[in-house]
Design a protein around this motif. Structure first.
Motif, PDB file in Angstrom:
ATOM      1  N   GLU A  49       7.579  -6.936  -0.195  1.00 62.30           N
ATOM      2  CA  GLU A  49       8.289  -6.858   1.090  1.00 62.30           C
ATOM      3  C   GLU A  49       7.691  -5.794   2.003  1.00 62.30           C
ATOM      4  O   GLU A  49       7.707  -5.936   3.223  1.00 62.30           O
ATOM      5  CB  GLU A  49       9.770  -6.585   0.846  1.00 62.30           C
ATOM      6  CG  GLU A  49      10.482  -7.797   0.254  1.00 62.30           C
ATOM      7  CD  GLU A  49      11.926  -7.525  -0.132  1.00 62.30           C
ATOM      8  OE1 GLU A  49      12.303  -6.347  -0.294  1.00 62.30           O
ATOM      9  OE2 GLU A  49      12.670  -8.510  -0.291  1.00 62.30           O
ATOM     10  N   LYS A  50       7.141  -4.763   1.427  1.00 59.17           N
ATOM     11  CA  LYS A  50       6.512  -3.690   2.213  1.00 59.17           C
ATOM     12  C   LYS A  50       5.272  -4.213   2.940  1.00 59.17           C
ATOM     13  O   LYS A  50       5.064  -3.913   4.116  1.00 59.17           O
ATOM     14  CB  LYS A  50       6.131  -2.525   1.291  1.00 59.17           C
ATOM     15  CG  LYS A  50       5.452  -1.379   1.997  1.00 59.17           C
ATOM     16  CD  LYS A  50       5.137  -0.279   1.002  1.00 59.17           C
ATOM     17  CE  LYS A  50       4.383   0.856   1.670  1.00 59.17           C
ATOM     18  NZ  LYS A  50       3.958   1.864   0.700  1.00 59.17           N
ATOM     19  N   ASN A  51       4.429  -4.995   2.224  1.00 53.72           N
ATOM     20  CA  ASN A  51       3.215  -5.515   2.832  1.00 53.72           C
ATOM     21  C   ASN A  51       2.740  -6.730   2.023  1.00 53.72           C
ATOM     22  O   ASN A  51       1.979  -6.580   1.064  1.00 53.72           O
ATOM     23  CB  ASN A  51       2.129  -4.442   2.896  1.00 53.72           C
ATOM     24  CG  ASN A  51       0.936  -4.881   3.719  1.00 53.72           C
ATOM     25  OD1 ASN A  51       0.575  -6.057   3.756  1.00 53.72           O
ATOM     26  ND2 ASN A  51       0.308  -3.930   4.385  1.00 53.72           N
ATOM     27  N   ALA A  52       3.199  -7.919   2.420  1.00 56.57           N
ATOM     28  CA  ALA A  52       2.881  -9.140   1.681  1.00 56.57           C
ATOM     29  C   ALA A  52       1.381  -9.406   1.634  1.00 56.57           C
ATOM     30  O   ALA A  52       0.845  -9.832   0.614  1.00 56.57           O
ATOM     31  CB  ALA A  52       3.605 -10.335   2.307  1.00 56.57           C
ATOM     32  N   GLN A  53       0.689  -9.136   2.723  1.00 56.36           N
ATOM     33  CA  GLN A  53      -0.749  -9.398   2.758  1.00 56.36           C
ATOM     34  C   GLN A  53      -1.498  -8.510   1.762  1.00 56.36           C
ATOM     35  O   GLN A  53      -2.325  -8.991   0.995  1.00 56.36           O
ATOM     36  CB  GLN A  53      -1.311  -9.205   4.156  1.00 56.36           C
ATOM     37  CG  GLN A  53      -2.794  -9.536   4.218  1.00 56.36           C
ATOM     38  CD  GLN A  53      -3.361  -9.530   5.611  1.00 56.36           C
ATOM     39  OE1 GLN A  53      -2.663  -9.308   6.582  1.00 56.36           O
ATOM     40  NE2 GLN A  53      -4.643  -9.796   5.726  1.00 56.36           N
ATOM     41  N   ASN A  54      -1.204  -7.225   1.744  1.00 56.69           N
ATOM     42  CA  ASN A  54      -1.884  -6.339   0.797  1.00 56.69           C
ATOM     43  C   ASN A  54      -1.518  -6.678  -0.645  1.00 56.69           C
ATOM     44  O   ASN A  54      -2.360  -6.560  -1.539  1.00 56.69           O
ATOM     45  CB  ASN A  54      -1.555  -4.873   1.091  1.00 56.69           C
ATOM     46  CG  ASN A  54      -2.397  -4.333   2.223  1.00 56.69           C
ATOM     47  OD1 ASN A  54      -3.140  -5.056   2.869  1.00 56.69           O
ATOM     48  ND2 ASN A  54      -2.272  -3.052   2.467  1.00 56.69           N
ATOM     49  N   PHE A  55      -0.281  -7.087  -0.875  1.00 57.52           N
ATOM     50  CA  PHE A  55       0.135  -7.502  -2.211  1.00 57.52           C
ATOM     51  C   PHE A  55      -0.741  -8.672  -2.665  1.00 57.52           C
ATOM     52  O   PHE A  55      -1.289  -8.674  -3.769  1.00 57.52           O
ATOM     53  CB  PHE A  55       1.611  -7.909  -2.192  1.00 57.52           C
ATOM     54  CG  PHE A  55       2.213  -8.116  -3.546  1.00 57.52           C
ATOM     55  CD1 PHE A  55       2.891  -7.086  -4.180  1.00 57.52           C
ATOM     56  CD2 PHE A  55       2.120  -9.335  -4.195  1.00 57.52           C
ATOM     57  CE1 PHE A  55       3.458  -7.269  -5.438  1.00 57.52           C
ATOM     58  CE2 PHE A  55       2.674  -9.541  -5.444  1.00 57.52           C
ATOM     59  CZ  PHE A  55       3.351  -8.501  -6.069  1.00 57.52           C
ATOM     60  N   ASP A 126      -2.298  -1.782  -7.255  1.00 57.27           N
ATOM     61  CA  ASP A 126      -1.892  -0.875  -6.193  1.00 57.27           C
ATOM     62  C   ASP A 126      -2.175  -1.513  -4.826  1.00 57.27           C
ATOM     63  O   ASP A 126      -3.265  -1.367  -4.273  1.00 57.27           O
ATOM     64  CB  ASP A 126      -2.648   0.447  -6.312  1.00 57.27           C
ATOM     65  CG  ASP A 126      -2.271   1.433  -5.221  1.00 57.27           C
ATOM     66  OD1 ASP A 126      -1.351   1.155  -4.417  1.00 57.27           O
ATOM     67  OD2 ASP A 126      -2.924   2.497  -5.158  1.00 57.27           O
ATOM     68  N   PRO A 127      -1.183  -2.231  -4.267  1.00 55.40           N
ATOM     69  CA  PRO A 127      -1.406  -2.871  -2.971  1.00 55.40           C
ATOM     70  C   PRO A 127      -1.524  -1.892  -1.806  1.00 55.40           C
ATOM     71  O   PRO A 127      -1.824  -2.305  -0.685  1.00 55.40           O
ATOM     72  CB  PRO A 127      -0.193  -3.787  -2.794  1.00 55.40           C
ATOM     73  CG  PRO A 127       0.786  -3.397  -3.825  1.00 55.40           C
ATOM     74  CD  PRO A 127       0.094  -2.580  -4.863  1.00 55.40           C
ATOM     75  N   ASP A 128      -1.321  -0.592  -2.068  1.00 59.60           N
ATOM     76  CA  ASP A 128      -1.494   0.409  -1.015  1.00 59.60           C
ATOM     77  C   ASP A 128      -2.908   0.995  -0.982  1.00 59.60           C
ATOM     78  O   ASP A 128      -3.167   1.943  -0.244  1.00 59.60           O
ATOM     79  CB  ASP A 128      -0.475   1.542  -1.187  1.00 59.60           C
ATOM     80  CG  ASP A 128       0.937   1.099  -0.848  1.00 59.60           C
ATOM     81  OD1 ASP A 128       1.089   0.223   0.030  1.00 59.60           O
ATOM     82  OD2 ASP A 128       1.891   1.611  -1.465  1.00 59.60           O
ATOM     83  N   ARG A 129      -3.822   0.435  -1.777  1.00 62.18           N
ATOM     84  CA  ARG A 129      -5.201   0.923  -1.763  1.00 62.18           C
ATOM     85  C   ARG A 129      -5.736   0.887  -0.330  1.00 62.18           C
ATOM     86  O   ARG A 129      -5.593  -0.119   0.361  1.00 62.18           O
ATOM     87  CB  ARG A 129      -6.111   0.028  -2.611  1.00 62.18           C
ATOM     88  CG  ARG A 129      -5.932   0.160  -4.059  1.00 62.18           C
ATOM     89  CD  ARG A 129      -6.833  -0.845  -4.789  1.00 62.18           C
ATOM     90  NE  ARG A 129      -6.481  -0.864  -6.185  1.00 62.18           N
ATOM     91  CZ  ARG A 129      -6.947   0.002  -7.078  1.00 62.18           C
ATOM     92  NH1 ARG A 129      -7.812   0.914  -6.709  1.00 62.18           N
ATOM     93  NH2 ARG A 129      -6.559  -0.064  -8.321  1.00 62.18           N
ATOM     94  N   PRO A 130      -6.424   1.937   0.082  1.00 65.14           N
ATOM     95  CA  PRO A 130      -6.963   1.932   1.444  1.00 65.14           C
ATOM     96  C   PRO A 130      -8.233   1.089   1.584  1.00 65.14           C
ATOM     97  O   PRO A 130      -8.693   0.849   2.691  1.00 65.14           O
ATOM     98  CB  PRO A 130      -7.271   3.415   1.700  1.00 65.14           C
ATOM     99  CG  PRO A 130      -7.536   3.976   0.339  1.00 65.14           C
ATOM    100  CD  PRO A 130      -6.624   3.209  -0.599  1.00 65.14           C
ATOM    101  N   ASN A 131      -8.792   0.631   0.463  1.00 67.04           N
ATOM    102  CA  ASN A 131     -10.089  -0.044   0.523  1.00 67.04           C
ATOM    103  C   ASN A 131     -10.038  -1.488   0.027  1.00 67.04           C
ATOM    104  O   ASN A 131     -11.032  -1.996  -0.497  1.00 67.04           O
ATOM    105  CB  ASN A 131     -11.117   0.751  -0.273  1.00 67.04           C
ATOM    106  CG  ASN A 131     -10.687   0.980  -1.710  1.00 67.04           C
ATOM    107  OD1 ASN A 131      -9.608   0.609  -2.119  1.00 67.04           O
ATOM    108  ND2 ASN A 131     -11.554   1.614  -2.481  1.00 67.04           N
ATOM    109  N   LEU A 132      -8.918  -2.171   0.202  1.00 64.38           N
ATOM    110  CA  LEU A 132      -8.822  -3.561  -0.244  1.00 64.38           C
ATOM    111  C   LEU A 132      -9.831  -4.472   0.454  1.00 64.38           C
ATOM    112  O   LEU A 132     -10.226  -5.495  -0.089  1.00 64.38           O
ATOM    113  CB  LEU A 132      -7.404  -4.101  -0.033  1.00 64.38           C
ATOM    114  CG  LEU A 132      -6.376  -3.655  -1.058  1.00 64.38           C
ATOM    115  CD1 LEU A 132      -4.986  -4.136  -0.670  1.00 64.38           C
ATOM    116  CD2 LEU A 132      -6.736  -4.130  -2.443  1.00 64.38           C
TER     117      LEU A 132
END
Length: 167
Positions: A49-55, A126-132
């Motif tokens: 829910e925080k960031n579906a795309q990064n998930f 970790d979907p909060d990685r800055p380098n996805l």
């Protein structure tokens, strides 16, 4: 036109999109995200829910729809062994196939291993990685796939992201 847009046309429209964009990749991507969410809803639903795309991108980094590809070489050639066979020459005969696993590129310790370059960090979800955007898939670097400038296009990328974000 209304029938195609209405409830009766929804499934046929989805089927057409899947066939056009690679049903296996899109379906695999969708199922993997749902598997992750259902594996531990308390932990993963808030991240989704925080960031579906990064998930979705992090799921794909760790378990891509396409792990590798086969390449056909029409002409014979010789190349250095690189990190696979340092100091050696690799000879490929005329009309040969090579299998290339690209999945490990998205586990690169320099890119995804954190400050200590550890495999544990590279494998951590970790979907909060800055380098996805540094993830590599069969079409090329993710940043290029997103921009539509990758060496190989991925017609299913946008559909996969839309399906997941609409859940």
């Amino acid at each position: 036109a209304d029938k195609v847009r209405g409830p009766d046309g929804f499934l046929s429209g989805m089927a057409d999109q899947f066939l056009f964009s690679g049903a296996n990749g899109v379906g695999f991507s969708t199922i993997r995200v749902l598997d992750k969410l259902y594996s531990n809803p308390t932990k993963y639903v808030p991240l989704f829910e925080k960031n579906a795309q990064n998930f979705m991108l992090e799921v794909q980094r760790l378990d891509p729809a396409v792990h590798g590809l086969n390449h056909y070489e029409k002409d014979a050639f010789t190349t250095d062994g690189g990190s696979f066979a340092p100091g050696k020459k690799l000879h490929f005969p005329k009309e040969s196939f090579r299998g290339m696993m690209i999945y490990p590129a998205s586990l690169d310790l320099d890119t995804f291993g954190g400050p200590t370059k550890s495999i544990a960090r590279a494998l951590e979800f970790d979907p909060d990685r800055p380098n996805l955007d540094k993830t590599v898939n069969f079409a090329g670097p993710l940043s290029k796939v997103q921009q539509g400038t990758a060496p190989r296009g991925c017609p299913g990328y946008g559909l996969s992201m839309s399906l997941i974000e609409d859940f």
